[in-house]
Design a protein around this motif. Structure first.
Motif, mmCIF file in Angstrom:
data_model
loop_
_atom_site.group_PDB
_atom_site.id
_atom_site.type_symbol
_atom_site.label_atom_id
_atom_site.label_comp_id
_atom_site.label_asym_id
_atom_site.label_seq_id
_atom_site.Cartn_x
_atom_site.Cartn_y
_atom_site.Cartn_z
ATOM 1 N N VAL A 148 0.826 -1.200 0.000
ATOM 2 C CA VAL A 148 0.000 0.000 0.000
ATOM 3 C C VAL A 148 0.865 1.257 0.000
ATOM 4 N N VAL A 149 1.887 1.281 0.834
ATOM 5 C CA VAL A 149 2.760 2.462 0.900
ATOM 6 C C VAL A 149 3.535 2.635 -0.409
ATOM 7 N N LYS A 150 3.986 1.546 -0.988
ATOM 8 C CA LYS A 150 4.714 1.650 -2.258
ATOM 9 C C LYS A 150 3.825 2.199 -3.371
ATOM 10 N N LEU A 151 2.594 1.728 -3.453
ATOM 11 C CA LEU A 151 1.674 2.233 -4.473
ATOM 12 C C LEU A 151 1.333 3.706 -4.233
ATOM 13 N N PHE A 152 1.185 4.070 -2.982
ATOM 14 C CA PHE A 152 0.912 5.470 -2.659
ATOM 15 C C PHE A 152 2.095 6.355 -3.038
ATOM 16 N N ILE B 165 4.309 5.688 -5.369
ATOM 17 C CA ILE B 165 4.348 5.725 -6.837
ATOM 18 C C ILE B 165 3.372 6.761 -7.367
ATOM 19 N N SER B 166 2.198 6.854 -6.754
ATOM 20 C CA SER B 166 1.209 7.832 -7.216
ATOM 21 C C SER B 166 1.717 9.262 -7.038
ATOM 22 N N LEU B 167 2.358 9.531 -5.920
ATOM 23 C CA LEU B 167 2.881 10.882 -5.684
ATOM 24 C C LEU B 167 4.049 11.206 -6.608
ATOM 25 N N ILE B 168 4.903 10.230 -6.828
ATOM 26 C CA ILE B 168 6.033 10.434 -7.738
ATOM 27 C C ILE B 168 5.537 10.662 -9.159
ATOM 28 N N ALA B 169 4.562 9.873 -9.601
ATOM 29 C CA ALA B 169 4.010 10.039 -10.945
ATOM 30 C C ALA B 169 3.370 11.412 -11.108
ATOM 31 N N TYR B 170 2.667 11.866 -10.093
ATOM 32 C CA TYR B 170 2.030 13.179 -10.156
ATOM 33 C C TYR B 170 3.079 14.283 -10.289
ATOM 34 N N CYS B 171 4.127 14.186 -9.509
ATOM 35 C CA CYS B 171 5.170 15.213 -9.550
ATOM 36 C C CYS B 171 5.960 15.183 -10.855
ATOM 37 N N LEU B 172 6.192 14.000 -11.388
ATOM 38 C CA LEU B 172 6.953 13.901 -12.630
ATOM 39 C C LEU B 172 6.152 14.339 -13.847
ATOM 40 N N LEU B 173 4.852 14.142 -13.811
ATOM 41 C CA LEU B 173 4.009 14.465 -14.963
ATOM 42 C C LEU B 173 3.205 15.747 -14.773
ATOM 43 N N PHE B 174 3.631 16.606 -13.850
ATOM 44 C CA PHE B 174 2.830 17.776 -13.523
ATOM 45 C C PHE B 174 2.674 18.744 -14.685
ATOM 46 N N SER B 175 3.537 18.698 -15.672
ATOM 47 C CA SER B 175 3.408 19.623 -16.794
ATOM 48 C C SER B 175 2.202 19.291 -17.674
ATOM 49 N N ILE B 176 1.755 18.035 -17.638
ATOM 50 C CA ILE B 176 0.555 17.631 -18.367
ATOM 51 C C ILE B 176 -0.468 17.232 -17.311
ATOM 52 N N ASN B 177 -1.282 18.194 -16.917
ATOM 53 C CA ASN B 177 -2.159 18.027 -15.767
ATOM 54 C C ASN B 177 -3.107 16.839 -15.908
ATOM 55 N N ALA B 178 -3.714 16.655 -17.063
ATOM 56 C CA ALA B 178 -4.697 15.579 -17.237
ATOM 57 C C ALA B 178 -4.065 14.207 -17.048
ATOM 58 N N VAL B 179 -2.892 14.022 -17.602
ATOM 59 C CA VAL B 179 -2.196 12.735 -17.473
ATOM 60 C C VAL B 179 -1.727 12.537 -16.040
ATOM 61 N N ALA B 180 -1.193 13.581 -15.428
ATOM 62 C CA ALA B 180 -0.698 13.484 -14.054
ATOM 63 C C ALA B 180 -1.806 13.083 -13.089
ATOM 64 N N VAL B 181 -2.955 13.705 -13.229
ATOM 65 C CA VAL B 181 -4.070 13.410 -12.326
ATOM 66 C C VAL B 181 -4.577 11.995 -12.545
ATOM 67 N N ARG B 182 -4.698 11.574 -13.791
ATOM 68 C CA ARG B 182 -5.225 10.231 -14.064
ATOM 69 C C ARG B 182 -4.292 9.132 -13.578
ATOM 70 N N ILE B 183 -3.009 9.284 -13.821
ATOM 71 C CA ILE B 183 -2.049 8.278 -13.367
ATOM 72 C C ILE B 183 -1.994 8.251 -11.840
ATOM 73 N N GLU C 111 -4.313 9.189 -9.673
ATOM 74 C CA GLU C 111 -5.540 8.643 -9.099
ATOM 75 C C GLU C 111 -5.649 7.137 -9.286
ATOM 76 N N LEU C 112 -5.030 6.625 -10.318
ATOM 77 C CA LEU C 112 -5.016 5.181 -10.524
ATOM 78 C C LEU C 112 -4.358 4.468 -9.342
ATOM 79 N N PHE C 113 -3.272 5.042 -8.856
ATOM 80 C CA PHE C 113 -2.548 4.434 -7.750
ATOM 81 C C PHE C 113 -3.026 4.921 -6.385
ATOM 82 N N GLN C 114 -3.659 6.081 -6.324
ATOM 83 C CA GLN C 114 -4.062 6.631 -5.033
ATOM 84 C C GLN C 114 -5.298 5.978 -4.447
ATOM 85 N N ILE C 115 -5.850 5.012 -5.104
ATOM 86 C CA ILE C 115 -6.981 4.293 -4.536
ATOM 87 C C ILE C 115 -6.573 3.603 -3.235
#
Length: 128
Positions: free
Chosen positions: A55-59, A61-79, A81-85
């Protein structure tokens, strides 16, 4: 990006959104603090729950993906949220933050209120 269809999507999203995701929002900062806390107290929670590690690893990953993809907001949020469940399972672990259970209950309530206020403001349900 070597795949042409992904490259076209990337260009399309880049053109649509000129602004990136907000990396300094209170919601993201609170999630980062929670993640850092769980990474520091890894051993305390991992011995009590076999799923805590995943659970912690997936969480994270979700934060890292959001920070890495922040320039494309739609992709960052979708990726993200996929892991933030897994956050649904992770937040109740804060109940065990202290021997005094009222502290854990209060912290979970405060986090819930922060999330609620953020999502109500973001959705615009109560705007004129």
């Amino acid at each position: 990006i070597p795949v042409e269809s992904l490259q076209n999507l990337y260009i399309h999203y880049s053109e649509i959104e000129q602004t990136g995701a907000n990396l300094l929002s209170i919601l993201l900062i609170s999630k980062l603090i929670i993640c850092i806390y769980f990474l520091i107290k890894w051993d305390k929670y991992a011995k009590n729950s076999p799923y805590f590690v995943i659970v912690v690893k997936l969480f994270a990953i979700s934060l890292i993906a959001y920070c890495l993809l922040f320039s494309i907001n739609a992709v960052a949020v979708r990726i993200a949220e996929l892991f933030q469940i897994v956050e649904i399972v992770l937040i109740p672990f804060l109940y065990y933050i202290s021997k005094r259970r009222i502290i854990g209950k209060s912290l979970i309530t405060i986090i819930g209120l922060i999330y609620f206020i953020f999502y109500v403001n973001f959705s615009g349900w109560f705007s004129n």
